[in-house]
Every structure is written in structure tokens, then in C-alpha cells.
Design an enzyme around this catalytic site. Structure first.
Site, PDB file in Angstrom:
ATOM      1  N   ASP A  41      -7.434   9.590  -0.853  1.00  0.00           N
ATOM      2  CA  ASP A  41      -6.403  10.383  -0.187  1.00  0.00           C
ATOM      3  C   ASP A  41      -6.119   9.784   1.189  1.00  0.00           C
ATOM      4  O   ASP A  41      -6.991   9.769   2.060  1.00  0.00           O
ATOM      5  CB  ASP A  41      -6.891  11.822  -0.060  1.00  0.00           C
ATOM      6  N   CYS A  42      -4.909   9.324   1.403  1.00  0.00           N
ATOM      7  CA  CYS A  42      -4.577   8.672   2.675  1.00  0.00           C
ATOM      8  C   CYS A  42      -4.710   9.634   3.855  1.00  0.00           C
ATOM      9  O   CYS A  42      -5.004   9.193   4.966  1.00  0.00           O
ATOM     10  CB  CYS A  42      -3.187   8.063   2.626  1.00  0.00           C
ATOM     11  N   ASP A  62       4.921   4.239   1.454  1.00  0.00           N
ATOM     12  CA  ASP A  62       5.624   4.291   0.178  1.00  0.00           C
ATOM     13  C   ASP A  62       5.243   5.569  -0.560  1.00  0.00           C
ATOM     14  O   ASP A  62       5.329   5.667  -1.763  1.00  0.00           O
ATOM     15  CB  ASP A  62       5.272   3.057  -0.669  1.00  0.00           C
ATOM     16  N   TYR A 136      16.568   1.885  -8.946  1.00  0.00           N
ATOM     17  CA  TYR A 136      17.183   3.194  -8.651  1.00  0.00           C
ATOM     18  C   TYR A 136      18.668   3.185  -8.980  1.00  0.00           C
ATOM     19  O   TYR A 136      19.305   4.226  -9.003  1.00  0.00           O
ATOM     20  CB  TYR A 136      17.029   3.552  -7.175  1.00  0.00           C
ATOM     21  N   GLU A 138      21.043   2.278  -7.029  1.00  0.00           N
ATOM     22  CA  GLU A 138      21.800   2.781  -5.881  1.00  0.00           C
ATOM     23  C   GLU A 138      21.280   2.128  -4.604  1.00  0.00           C
ATOM     24  O   GLU A 138      20.255   1.452  -4.610  1.00  0.00           O
ATOM     25  CB  GLU A 138      21.692   4.299  -5.773  1.00  0.00           C
TER      26      GLU A 138
END
Length: 152
Positions: A41-42, A62, A136, A138
Site C-alpha cells: 500500500d503506497c 499512476d 483510451y 482519446e
């Protein structure tokens, strides 16, 4: 030295397969001479780094994109802003923070994010760039943040 933290080992395993052309065999081991991959867990690690006074020159987030909502409130916004606040505390003077924003067409969400940047404990300046993300299909806004001179 590069430290990567990911809560999901499956992400690392996928990277090991799909990024071999870029990373070579570096992901075959979770630790090497100039890198360390941590499954965890960051948030816990960011808090640990803060308590130790550890600083980083570059932080690439990210983890989260900008939530879509009418107001910058709720659990998604709270989580994203907590990651941002913690990250600013471990960013070295002169350091740079990179984060994905959202789709270029999400003008309201991007504006709300930028307003939140002005409310951080650490004063930051930022730039943004719309880049084409083929998967994505886009244009996606990527933010670059750095601590403002008056917060150094």
C-alpha cells in the site's frame, strides 16, 4: 534508484510480460542494483518515508485520475487529495510530480483539480499537456507539478 510501489502483484506480473522490450529482465527480480519493486500500500510507504524524512526527486502517480463529479468532494476526491498531500511531503526541493488528469474533454473536472492544487499544504506550480493515449482512444491530460519557490 527507482522505487515502484504497487498494491496489486498482478500489475507487476503483467508489466513483466508486456514491458520486457523496454525493461528487459529487470522485473524478473523485485530488487536490483538501481531499482526496487514493492508490493504493498503506497499510503503506508508514503507515511513511512515522511517519518524518516526520505525525499524523492521524481514521483509518478499512476494510481488515480481526477474523479468526475459536480463538486470536489467524496471518497474518490478525498483519496486522490490525500495521495497528493503525502506525495508533496516526500518530494525533494526541485523535485517533480507527474500525474494523470482525465480526458481532455472533462473541462469541469480538470478545473476542479487545478483549484484543489491551489489549496494544498505545499504551494505548487503546475503545467499540463494533452497527449494522445491510444488505448483510451482519446487525448488525456497529464500534469507536472513542482513546489513553488515560496514553499521551498
Amino acid at each position: 534508484m527507482i522505487t515502484m510501489i504497487d498494491i496489486d502483484e498482478m500489475v507487476i506480473e503483467a508489466a513483466r510480460i508486456h514491458l520486457r522490450g523496454i525493461c528487459g529482465d529487470s522485473l524478473d527480480q523485485y530488487e536490483g542494483e538501481n531499482y526496487k519493486v514493492i508490493i504493498g500500500d503506497c499510503v503506508e510507504y508514503l507515511k513511512e518515508y515522511i517519518s524518516k524524512g526520505q525525499k524523492f526527486d521524481y514521483i509518478i502517480n499512476d494510481l488515480t485520475d481526477i474523479p468526475i463529479s459536480d463538486e470536489p468532494v467524496g471518497s474518490f476526491w478525498d483519496f486522490m487529495l490525500s495521495i497528493l498531500q503525502l506525495s508533496m511531503k516526500v518530494m525533494a526541493s526541485g523535485g517533480t510530480y507527474f500525474a494523470q488528469g482525465n480526458g481532455n474533454s472533462m473541462i469541469g473536472a480538470l478545473k476542479m483539480y487545478e483549484e484543489q492544487l491551489n489549496k494544498l499544504d505545499e504551494k505548487v506550480s503546475f503545467s499540463k499537456q494533452a497527449v494522445c493515449v491510444p488505448s483510451y482512444q482519446e487525448f488525456w491530460v497529464i500534469y507536472t507539478l513542482w513546489k513553488s519557490a515560496d514553499s521551498l
